[in-house]
Scaffold this motif. Structure first.
Motif, PDB file in Angstrom:
ATOM      1  N   GLY A 288       0.828  -1.204   0.000  1.00 30.58           N
ATOM      2  CA  GLY A 288       0.000   0.000   0.000  1.00 30.58           C
ATOM      3  C   GLY A 288       0.854   1.242   0.000  1.00 30.58           C
ATOM      4  O   GLY A 288       2.084   1.172   0.098  1.00 30.58           O
ATOM      5  N   ARG A 289       0.240   2.367  -0.118  1.00 31.74           N
ATOM      6  CA  ARG A 289       0.960   3.640  -0.102  1.00 31.74           C
ATOM      7  C   ARG A 289       1.517   3.935   1.276  1.00 31.74           C
ATOM      8  O   ARG A 289       1.001   3.464   2.293  1.00 31.74           O
ATOM      9  N   SER A 290       2.563   4.775   1.301  1.00 30.65           N
ATOM     10  CA  SER A 290       3.143   5.182   2.573  1.00 30.65           C
ATOM     11  C   SER A 290       2.228   6.155   3.300  1.00 30.65           C
ATOM     12  O   SER A 290       2.212   6.211   4.532  1.00 30.65           O
ATOM     13  N   ARG A 291       1.450   6.931   2.557  1.00 33.27           N
ATOM     14  CA  ARG A 291       0.513   7.878   3.157  1.00 33.27           C
ATOM     15  C   ARG A 291      -0.616   8.142   2.161  1.00 33.27           C
ATOM     16  O   ARG A 291      -0.447   7.959   0.950  1.00 33.27           O
ATOM     17  N   PHE A 292      -1.745   8.597   2.683  1.00 36.28           N
ATOM     18  CA  PHE A 292      -2.895   8.886   1.822  1.00 36.28           C
ATOM     19  C   PHE A 292      -2.701  10.248   1.153  1.00 36.28           C
ATOM     20  O   PHE A 292      -2.319  11.225   1.779  1.00 36.28           O
ATOM     21  N   ARG A 293      -2.987  10.322  -0.118  1.00 37.10           N
ATOM     22  CA  ARG A 293      -2.927  11.597  -0.839  1.00 37.10           C
ATOM     23  C   ARG A 293      -3.814  11.501  -2.076  1.00 37.10           C
ATOM     24  O   ARG A 293      -4.151  10.416  -2.543  1.00 37.10           O
ATOM     25  N   GLY A 294      -4.180  12.648  -2.610  1.00 33.79           N
ATOM     26  CA  GLY A 294      -5.058  12.688  -3.777  1.00 33.79           C
ATOM     27  C   GLY A 294      -5.901  13.944  -3.735  1.00 33.79           C
ATOM     28  O   GLY A 294      -5.870  14.718  -2.768  1.00 33.79           O
ATOM     29  N   VAL A 295      -6.666  14.181  -4.792  1.00 34.72           N
ATOM     30  CA  VAL A 295      -7.492  15.382  -4.893  1.00 34.72           C
ATOM     31  C   VAL A 295      -8.903  14.996  -5.323  1.00 34.72           C
ATOM     32  O   VAL A 295      -9.089  14.362  -6.369  1.00 34.72           O
ATOM     33  N   LEU A 296      -9.892  15.353  -4.509  1.00 34.25           N
ATOM     34  CA  LEU A 296     -11.289  15.213  -4.898  1.00 34.25           C
ATOM     35  C   LEU A 296     -11.711  16.529  -5.549  1.00 34.25           C
ATOM     36  O   LEU A 296     -11.523  17.600  -4.966  1.00 34.25           O
ATOM     37  N   ALA A 297     -12.291  16.471  -6.744  1.00 35.23           N
ATOM     38  CA  ALA A 297     -12.801  17.662  -7.432  1.00 35.23           C
ATOM     39  C   ALA A 297     -14.283  17.458  -7.695  1.00 35.23           C
ATOM     40  O   ALA A 297     -14.682  16.438  -8.273  1.00 35.23           O
ATOM     41  N   THR A 298     -15.106  18.392  -7.262  1.00 30.33           N
ATOM     42  CA  THR A 298     -16.547  18.254  -7.432  1.00 30.33           C
ATOM     43  C   THR A 298     -17.207  19.623  -7.590  1.00 30.33           C
ATOM     44  O   THR A 298     -16.660  20.640  -7.156  1.00 30.33           O
TER      45      THR A 298
END
Length: 271
Positions: free
Chosen positions: A47-57
């Motif tokens: 799994g990833r080392s940490r959570f990251r990402g972008v929600l666009a709505t």
């Protein structure tokens, strides 16, 4: 005996492979050959080392639900009043322990069809047909008033716009005395209609999802300088209403998000 550069590189690479040197980073990394390049090994983990990402709505409700569901301590939101957007950063961190600022949610409110139409129409010089067609298209959200502020039917407003005529008249004055002669001339141009022309159109629209209904007053003016009459609409108190809408945007977000994040008016650049 001197060694060639290729031989030196081979010895270095061999030593690195043998040592298998790992770096003391949060995301696992190691020094490998090819010029001692640092390689990110995160993709090889389960799994990833940490959570990251972008929600666009564009949905205020879904944005608020996502932020509330996560409710991460220290989350900060920045509201851009000009663009009607909110960028919420979950891992901004602090001065002492700064975060990567790459775990985000971005809300960009989409104007309603009626509000978009009401924003685009002011300032445009339109023919009688263009304006009457526009009124007809948006008649369900429009009301018309006369010069006295009294309501009039949309049907009569459309008929009045379609039957505008221009009347021109001239008037001359002459004065003669023993010492001088003077002359003045005045041209009068008047726009009239068989029906009473509307003085203003009022568009009642919800500007963005989740906000309250706004009454946008569009003052009607007739331009008589050309061969054919042209019409323009002016948004009365535009700047004030735009500021009120932006303030309501922040207020509604505060109510939806509550204590899940702190909101600030402005933009933030994480560099």
């Amino acid at each position: 005996m001197s060694l060639s550069s290729e031989a030196i590189q081979l010895i270095t690479d061999t030593a690195l492979v043998a040592a298998g040197k790992a770096l003391l980073t949060h995301t696992p990394t190691a020094i490998l050959p090819e010029g001692a390049k640092v390689v990110d090994l995160e993709k090889y983990q389960a799994g990833r080392s940490r959570f990251r990402g972008v929600l666009a709505t564009n949905s205020l409700v879904d944005f608020s639900a996502y932020v509330t569901e996560r409710a991460i301590e220290g989350a900060r939101g920045f509201i851009n009043q000009d663009d009607m957007t909110c960028t919420l950063i979950f891992n901004l961190g602090t001065d002492v322990v700064p975060g990567h600022a790459d775990d985000r949610a971005v809300l960009r409110l989409k104007p309603s069809a009626g509000y978009k139409a009401a924003q685009e129409i002011p300032g445009r010089a339109m023919s009688q047909k263009d304006l009457s067609d526009w009124i007809e298209d948006w008649n369900t959200s429009l009301t018309a008033t006369d010069e006295a502020g009294q309501p009039m039917s949309i049907v009569k407003a459309i008929a009045a716009v379609r039957t505008i005529t221009i009347k021109a008249s001239s008037e001359s004055d002459h004065a003669v005395s023993e010492t001088r002669t003077s002359r003045s001339a005045m041209d009068q141009i008047e726009a009239t209609s068989k029906e009473t022309l509307p003085a203003a159109l009022v568009s009642s629209v919800v500007p963005y999802e989740g906000l309250s209904v706004r009454n946008i007053t569009l003052r009607v003016s007739v331009i008589t300088s050309g061969v054919q009459p042209m019409l323009k609409l002016r948004w009365v108190g535009e700047e004030v209403q735009r500021e009120e809408i932006a303030q309501e945007f922040k207020s509604v977000l505060d109510k939806h998000i509550k204590d899940a994040a702190k909101l600030t008016l402005g933009c933030f650049d994480s560099k």
